[in-house]
Design a protein around this motif. Structure first.
Motif, PDB file in Angstrom:
ATOM      1  N   GLN A  73      56.720  42.566  15.848  1.00 31.50           N
ATOM      2  CA  GLN A  73      56.734  43.450  14.685  1.00 31.50           C
ATOM      3  C   GLN A  73      57.378  42.767  13.485  1.00 31.50           C
ATOM      4  N   LEU A  74      58.475  42.051  13.713  1.00 30.37           N
ATOM      5  CA  LEU A  74      59.195  41.404  12.615  1.00 30.37           C
ATOM      6  C   LEU A  74      58.323  40.374  11.913  1.00 30.37           C
ATOM      7  N   PHE A  75      57.595  39.574  12.689  1.00 24.35           N
ATOM      8  CA  PHE A  75      56.825  38.477  12.106  1.00 24.35           C
ATOM      9  C   PHE A  75      55.393  38.861  11.742  1.00 24.35           C
ATOM     10  N   PHE A  76      54.791  39.743  12.531  1.00 29.08           N
ATOM     11  CA  PHE A  76      53.362  40.014  12.350  1.00 29.08           C
ATOM     12  C   PHE A  76      53.046  41.488  12.090  1.00 29.08           C
ATOM     13  N   GLY A  77      54.062  42.339  12.090  1.00 26.87           N
ATOM     14  CA  GLY A  77      53.827  43.763  11.944  1.00 26.87           C
ATOM     15  C   GLY A  77      54.197  44.297  10.576  1.00 26.87           C
ATOM     16  N   ASP A  78      54.563  45.568  10.564  1.00 28.05           N
ATOM     17  CA  ASP A  78      54.832  46.276   9.318  1.00 28.05           C
ATOM     18  C   ASP A  78      56.333  46.336   9.065  1.00 28.05           C
ATOM     19  N   VAL A  79      56.815  45.481   8.167  1.00 24.41           N
ATOM     20  CA  VAL A  79      58.220  45.473   7.764  1.00 24.41           C
ATOM     21  C   VAL A  79      58.275  45.703   6.261  1.00 24.41           C
ATOM     22  N   ASP A  80      59.087  46.667   5.850  1.00 23.17           N
ATOM     23  CA  ASP A  80      59.145  47.045   4.436  1.00 23.17           C
ATOM     24  C   ASP A  80      60.105  46.155   3.659  1.00 23.17           C
ATOM     25  N   GLY A  81      59.703  44.912   3.436  1.00 22.13           N
ATOM     26  CA  GLY A  81      60.546  44.008   2.666  1.00 22.13           C
ATOM     27  C   GLY A  81      60.505  42.598   3.213  1.00 22.13           C
ATOM     28  N   ASP A  82      61.269  41.718   2.566  1.00 20.13           N
ATOM     29  CA  ASP A  82      61.311  40.317   2.974  1.00 20.13           C
ATOM     30  C   ASP A  82      62.313  40.114   4.110  1.00 20.13           C
ATOM     31  N   ILE A  83      62.119  39.014   4.833  1.00 23.27           N
ATOM     32  CA  ILE A  83      63.005  38.687   5.947  1.00 23.27           C
ATOM     33  C   ILE A  83      63.493  37.252   5.799  1.00 23.27           C
ATOM     34  N   ALA A  84      64.470  36.888   6.625  1.00 22.54           N
ATOM     35  CA  ALA A  84      64.969  35.516   6.677  1.00 22.54           C
ATOM     36  C   ALA A  84      64.923  35.039   8.120  1.00 22.54           C
ATOM     37  N   VAL A  85      64.695  33.742   8.286  1.00 21.97           N
ATOM     38  CA  VAL A  85      64.710  33.133   9.611  1.00 21.97           C
ATOM     39  C   VAL A  85      65.804  32.077   9.649  1.00 21.97           C
ATOM     40  N   SER A  86      66.246  31.743  10.836  1.00 20.95           N
ATOM     41  CA  SER A  86      67.285  30.730  10.986  1.00 20.95           C
ATOM     42  C   SER A  86      66.775  29.377  10.520  1.00 20.95           C
ATOM     43  N   GLU A  87      67.665  28.592   9.911  1.00 19.28           N
ATOM     44  CA  GLU A  87      67.287  27.250   9.480  1.00 19.28           C
ATOM     45  C   GLU A  87      67.267  26.261  10.645  1.00 19.28           C
ATOM     46  N   GLU A  88      67.692  26.710  11.828  1.00 24.39           N
ATOM     47  CA  GLU A  88      67.648  25.858  13.009  1.00 24.39           C
ATOM     48  C   GLU A  88      66.221  25.835  13.550  1.00 24.39           C
TER      49      GLU A  88
END
Length: 310
Positions: free
Chosen positions: A114-129
């Motif tokens: 859901q976080l990567f491919f679904g419906d999220v109302d806004g931008d996200i951040a991923v780890s730089e690792e």
């Protein structure tokens, strides 16, 4: 920590001399160069090179008083207990990686899919690792979940998917960085985050939630091993037993919010603390708890990451 080591010295008469190293690489370099020690702090997912180099010795679990009380999920991972049954690390503390999101800014998020491919109302951040983020996305694609089950082709597919995502605002590099991104509303959710991120935001009056993804939450764990050339073996086992004691583990849980490996902590910890940091989670959700580790082809993962970051 004096509150941990002082009682040991008082009860045993054994003086403990400590030396701090920056990471596993420095630890390995020092031991290879002849640094003498009896006990070595190691973390699952990073201790393999120490084991392969013969710098640590197998643990005799018959000398670990509370070995049977340690949660089974803390014993997972080849650098804790290998395929031959040899034990290399007596796990002490741990924590989980999952999703943190702002409950007032987006709907419930329950999975990496859901976080990567679904419906999220806004931008996200991923780890730089690189390993962390590629692993998270690979799980969202249905691969793994254990890292050694993710093939080179699947890791490449995960990076392909990462490059195509248009709702990733940035990468985050540390707890302070991530807390700031969420507190300012620059992002509404982040992957590979820890429960203490949500706790810090809640303390600031922000309605943040940590969730264990449906694909599984990754459990990091650190503990103590014994150097191959340990000269004070009895003292080494005495110190390890002291750290495994639930009373000592409670200190780390209260001070740092760490999960504890010794299940007996549930008998002495306040229920509020148990609920706040999930002290009982390792024993209750083994099926979705994945031991932290490294991919078989770490170099390829790093190279693939550059297609996104570079």
């Amino acid at each position: 920590m004096p509150e941990v080591l002082d009682p040991f010295a008082e009860s045993t008469g054994i003086e403990v001399n400590t030396a701090a190293f920056a990471d596993e690489d420095e630890t390995e370099a020092k031991l290879r160069a002849g640094f003498r020690t009896d006990v070595v702090e190691m973390c699952s997912g990073e201790a393999g090179s120490l084991i392969e180099a013969g710098l640590v010795q197998p643990i005799d679990t018959s000398r670990i008083d509370k070995w049977d009380a340690i949660f089974d999920s803390f014993k997972q991972g080849e650098d804790v207990v290998d395929e031959n049954g040899d034990v290399w690390i007596v796990p002490l503390q741990g924590g989980s990686f999952g999703i943190v999101y702002l409950k007032d800014e987006t709907g419930p998020i329950t999975s990496y899919d859901q976080l990567f491919f679904g419906d999220v109302d806004g931008d996200i951040a991923v780890s730089e690792e690189p390993i962390s983020t590629i692993w998270d996305i690979a799980m969202a694609l249905g691969y793994g979940p254990e890292i050694h089950k993710i093939t080179d082709e699947q890791a490449i597919e995960a990076v392909d998917a990462l490059i195509q995502m248009d709702h990733i605002r940035t990468t985050w590099s540390g707890d302070g960085d991530l807390i700031q991104l969420l507190a300012t509303g620059e992002i509404v959710a982040a992957s590979h985050a820890t429960p203490d991120i949500a706790e810090a935001l809640v303390e600031e009056g922000i309605n943040a939630v940590y969730v264990a993804p449906e694909e599984g939450q990754i459990l990091w764990k650190c503990g103590l091993g014994i150097a191959a050339d340990a000269e004070n073996l009895d003292a080494a086992y005495a110190l390890i037993n002291h750290y495994v004691d639930a009373r000592m583990q409670l200190i780390f849980a209260e001070e740092y919010g760490y999960m504890a490996s010794n299940s007996e902590i549930l008998d002495i910890a306040d229920q509020e603390l148990i609920d706040a940091i999930g002290l009982d989670d390792p024993g209750s959700i083994d099926l979705v708890t994945i031991p932290e580790g490294l991919p078989d082809n770490e170099e390829l993962w790093d190279e693939e990451w550059q297609r996104f970051a570079g």
